[in-house]
Write a protein that holds these residues in place. Structure first.
Motif: not given
Length: 467
Positions: A132-146
């Motif tokens: 699973h692509d954990i890295e990009n999922a982490l980045i997206r969630r970081q950005l969207l949740s400020f």
């Protein structure tokens, strides 16, 4: 101006999204999930190194290759594993394996020696889930949740993703119950306490299981040779700092500890992710647990102390430790820097080279220390305690590359020589994503090759040949 205003607003929101201390249950009374080391003639530990998704997939492929090896009693090698010890990316693989592998009633091998359908299905899903692509999922969630620029909140995000994709709400207590039923080996997830620099082994083993008395064996060895031992209280006190701590040492109840918390702490890599800040039972002391691979990225150390203690107590007779090491090779950085002519700047300097240099030297000293003391008779000899290192870069490839995975042959610029294959594997980066199917298949093939190369050593030791 509008873009600048948005950026400032986002940064301010980041500050508002402050991290919270993780409250941890304090030990009170008996700890029902505690497990002792089994008293048996042979102990077999497997160490899984750090290295992000690269390490997770190499570890999974290594365990799959071991599953295909048959011992003299007709069983599989993986059925004899007593403990898995892991750091960082390897902790994703070890936690998944101990949680989800089929139970003891499910045969690993069929009567003809081939892997059972249940285990083929398990390993297929194992590899898929760890891809699973954990890295990009982490980045997206970081950005969207400020949660930008906040490594503590990045650790929380990573835990959320691991919960959704790999471990759910499983706890160390769940692993302990599986171990008690004989469904899985024991689990040791290694982290580092930033407070005192000691390794924190997240496990259901008691603290005393790791308290190997090195100086007792040293005095015995010197006495046998008629040599005196100097009074070395400073060294003795420093030795104690090398011994792993366990949750009980900080009054932490390991039973309700979630696997996502253990794996996140082990796999964190400050300043980008983590460390995790823990408060046990409302005490005034805060514990900061992070990257389990600091100074020792193989996961070996905890197993060595654990099993040396059992040998010292004469609760076991022989020990085999197998390490799947896919640490990022130090030589890759050397090769890259040798080709660099530009001066370093803040934006172009690879800061990971600093801990890599320290880790390389520490690992060298560690290897010299253990091997020298084995030769001096302080530690047991290789017939009693054998350690096998299987490095992902040591796999040997056919001169005509007939063993190259099909996915690599389909690339626009296919690999042309065995040396090119080795360099390709060595340069797989340490990230929480591995998009190349060729890279994933190379790691699997390398693990299978290394296990096949060491097959006789592994099986003969487990079968007791030459004991």
């Amino acid at each position: 101006m509008r873009a600048l205003l948005c950026l400032v607003t986002a940064v301010l929101l980041t500050g508002c999204a402050s991290a919270h201390v993780l409250p941890i249950a304090r030990v009170s009374g008996d700890v029902p999930c505690l497990r002792s080391v089994p008293e048996q003639d042979l102990l077999f530990g497997v160490a899984l190194s750090g290295g992000g998704t690269r390490a997770a997939l190499f570890s999974a492929a290594g365990l799959e290759a071991l599953a295909g090896l048959r011992t003299a009693d007709g069983g599989s090698v993986v059925q004899k594993i007593t403990h898995l010890s892991s750091v960082s990316g390897g902790s994703l693989a070890s936690s998944y394996y101990t949680l989800k592998k089929p139970g003891r009633e499910v045969p690993v091998l069929g009567p003809d020696g081939t892997m059972s359908e249940a285990y083929r299905t398990f390993f297929t899903q194992y590899r898929a889930d760890l891809s699973h692509d954990i890295e990009n999922a982490l980045i997206r969630r970081q950005l969207l949740s400020f949660r930008w620029l906040n490594p503590a909140l990045a650790a929380r995000t990573l835990a959320e993703i691991l919960r959704e994709r790999l471990f759910g709400d499983a706890t160390m207590g769940d692993i302990s119950r599986r171990e008690a039923n004989g469904d899985t080996p024991g689990l040791i997830v290694n982290t580092t306490l930033y407070n005192n620099g000691r390794r924190l082994a997240l496990t259901t083993l008691p603290s005393e299981a790791f308290s190997y008395d090195f100086f007792s064996d040293l005095r015995r060895s010197l006495t046998e040779r008629g040599r005196p031992i100097e009074n070395v209280p400073l060294i003795e006190s420093r030795w104690k700092k090398l011994l792993p701590m366990t949750p009980l040492d900080i009054h932490m109840d390991p039973c309700p500890l979630r696997l996502i918390g253990a794996a996140t702490a082990s796999a964190s890599f400050p300043p980008l992710v983590g460390p995790l800040t823990l408060q046990v039972g409302g005490e005034e002391t805060y514990w900061h647990a992070g990257d389990g691979g600091l100074y020792e990225n193989q996961g070996l150390e905890s197993l060595l102390f654990l099993y040396l203690k059992q040998l010292q107590l004469k609760r076991t007779k022989r020990v085999l430790v197998l390490a799947f090491d896919s640490s990022f090779p130090f030589s890759v950085g050397e090769r890259r820097l040798g080709l660099r002519s530009l001066p370093f700047t803040i934006l172009t300097f690879d800061f990971s080279r600093i801990p890599s240099i320290m880790e390389e030297r520490a690992t060298t000293y560690q290897a010299l220390f253990f091997r020298s003391l084995q030769l001096e008779g302080v530690f047991p000899d290789s017939k009693t305690l054998q350690v096998l290192l299987l490095r992902h870069t040591d796999a040997k490839w056919a001169p005509d590359l007939s063993d190259l995975p099909a996915s690599c042959k389909e690339e626009k610029e296919p690999l042309a020589t065995p040396q090119a294959v080795t360099e390709r594997i060595a340069e797989i980066p340490t990230r929480l994503v591995l998009p190349s199917q060729c890279d994933r298949d190379l790691l699997a093939a390398a693990a299978a090759k290394l296990v096949a190369e060491h097959r006789d050593e592994i099986v003969n030791f487990l079968d007791g040949a030459g004991k």
